[in-house]
Design a protein around this motif. Structure first.
Motif, short mmCIF file in Angstrom:
data_model
loop_
_atom_site.label_atom_id
_atom_site.label_comp_id
_atom_site.label_asym_id
_atom_site.label_seq_id
_atom_site.Cartn_x
_atom_site.Cartn_y
_atom_site.Cartn_z
N ASN A 29 0.79 -1.24 0.00
CA ASN A 29 0.00 0.00 0.00
C ASN A 29 0.82 1.28 0.00
OD1 ASN A 29 -2.47 -1.31 -0.05
ND2 ASN A 29 -2.24 -1.81 2.14
N GLU A 30 2.12 1.12 -0.24
CA GLU A 30 2.97 2.33 -0.20
C GLU A 30 3.41 2.74 -1.59
OE1 GLU A 30 5.55 3.36 2.65
OE2 GLU A 30 5.20 1.65 3.99
N GLU A 31 3.70 4.02 -1.73
CA GLU A 31 4.25 4.49 -3.00
C GLU A 31 5.75 4.18 -3.02
OE1 GLU A 31 3.35 8.62 -3.57
OE2 GLU A 31 1.29 8.18 -4.12
N LYS A 139 0.42 -4.62 -8.70
CA LYS A 139 0.29 -3.76 -9.87
C LYS A 139 1.38 -2.71 -9.88
CE LYS A 139 -3.46 -2.15 -11.67
NZ LYS A 139 -4.69 -1.37 -11.67
N ASN A 140 2.01 -2.55 -11.01
CA ASN A 140 3.10 -1.58 -11.09
C ASN A 140 3.16 -0.99 -12.49
OD1 ASN A 140 5.59 -2.99 -12.69
ND2 ASN A 140 4.28 -4.52 -11.69
N THR A 141 3.77 0.18 -12.57
CA THR A 141 3.98 0.83 -13.87
C THR A 141 5.44 0.72 -14.23
OG1 THR A 141 2.27 2.42 -13.32
CG2 THR A 141 3.72 2.98 -15.16
N TRP A 142 5.72 0.10 -15.37
CA TRP A 142 7.09 0.03 -15.89
C TRP A 142 7.34 1.28 -16.71
CZ3 TRP A 142 9.25 0.37 -20.73
CH2 TRP A 142 10.56 -0.09 -20.91
N LEU A 143 8.42 1.98 -16.41
CA LEU A 143 8.76 3.14 -17.23
C LEU A 143 10.17 2.97 -17.79
CD1 LEU A 143 7.58 6.15 -15.00
CD2 LEU A 143 6.41 5.22 -17.01
N ASP A 144 10.36 3.49 -18.99
CA ASP A 144 11.70 3.52 -19.59
C ASP A 144 12.39 4.76 -19.02
OD1 ASP A 144 13.96 3.82 -21.19
OD2 ASP A 144 12.95 3.03 -22.97
N GLU A 178 0.82 8.00 -8.28
CA GLU A 178 -0.56 8.18 -7.78
C GLU A 178 -1.49 7.13 -8.35
OE1 GLU A 178 -1.87 12.30 -8.26
OE2 GLU A 178 -0.12 12.82 -7.03
N GLU A 179 -1.23 6.75 -9.58
CA GLU A 179 -2.13 5.79 -10.22
C GLU A 179 -1.90 4.36 -9.73
OE1 GLU A 179 -2.26 6.25 -14.52
OE2 GLU A 179 -2.85 4.13 -14.54
#
Ligand code: ASP
Ligand code: MG
Length: 246
Positions: A29-31, A139-144, A178-179
């Motif tokens: 639950n943490e950023e 759930k995670n966001t992969w960024l280049d 945030e997302e």
């Protein structure tokens, strides 16, 4: 928010990747911004590809690279089920980028090619780890990170453009956190304003983690290590070192 960094040894095998998933479950639950290195000795293996390529040994370079490809595909196959195909596609796009380059004749200097080829290690490992975390429900966001860390063109020892990078942190990383809470990126690499890949110096992933911690005003940075416990001395140097009880 926090910054976690997992180095090469912490993502070097199927078992280590499963363990990373285990760790990440505690902070659901943490950023968190997660920075990863290339798997195990991949950077060294990629250096051999560069060496062969710049000395006009194209076949050898392709052969070395094939080993790296297979190793990543087989790791992905072990850790993924439902996310395998999408991950494989992403990995193959990175393979193709390198192979295109290897089919050319080297016309620029060693350091330039070094960065274009070696940067793929972090891109491959982070792709597999992101897919694995999604697979186990984190759930995670992969960024280049090359879209975020802007550098000069001093290849192999690039300096960060702080203002530009900070703007990208604000406009890309903050909304992503945030997302999805977890944003996963590569350590060690960046890109010039002409979208050429750059590297920040060997072992540069800790530096990447520190840069993001600073720009995001993180509470702390955790450099995860592949050891059983905290010891009273470096076990590689002192054979009689012992674990300190928790
Ligand atoms: N993969 C790069 C290296 O082996 C960066 C790092 O691990 O920090 O140097
Ligand atoms: Mg390392």
């Amino acid at each position: 928010m926090k910054v976690f960094k997992f180095g090469g040894a912490s993502v070097s095998s199927v078992e280590r990747i499963l363990n990373l998933g285990h760790i990440m479950k505690h902070w659901d639950n943490e950023e968190i911004v997660v920075i990863v290195s290339a798997m195990g000795k991949t950077t060294n293996a990629l250096e051999k590809v560069v060496e062969a390529f710049v000395t006009n040994k194209k076949e050898e370079a392709l052969q070395f690279f094939t080993q790296i490809k297979q190793q990543h595909l087989s790791t992905a196959k072990y850790v993924l089920v439902t996310h395998y195909l999408a991950c494989e596609k992403q990995l193959k796009d990175f393979f193709t980028e390198v192979e295109w380059l290897l089919h050319d004749k080297p016309v620029r200097d060693y350091d330039y090619y070094y960065d274009q080829i070696v940067c793929v290690g972090e891109l491959l490992s982070s792709t597999i780890i992101s897919a694995y975390l999604n697979e186990i429900g984190i759930k995670n966001t992969w960024l280049d990170v090359r879209d975020i860390i802007r550098t000069d063109d001093d290849f192999r020892d690039a300096d960060i453009d702080w203002d530009f990078t900070k703007q990208r942190v604000e406009s890309i990383i903050k909304p992503a956190l945030e997302e999805n809470n977890i944003v996963l990126m590569q350590g060690f690499i960046g890109a010039t304003d002409e979208n050429e890949s750059t590297t920040l110096g060997r072992e540069g992933s800790d530096y990447t983690a520190a840069v993001f911690a600073n720009m995001l005003d993180a509470e702390n940075v955790t450099i995860w290590k592949d050891v059983e416990s905290v010891m009273n001395a470096d076990p590689k140097q002192f054979t009689d070192s012992i674990s300190i009880a928790n």
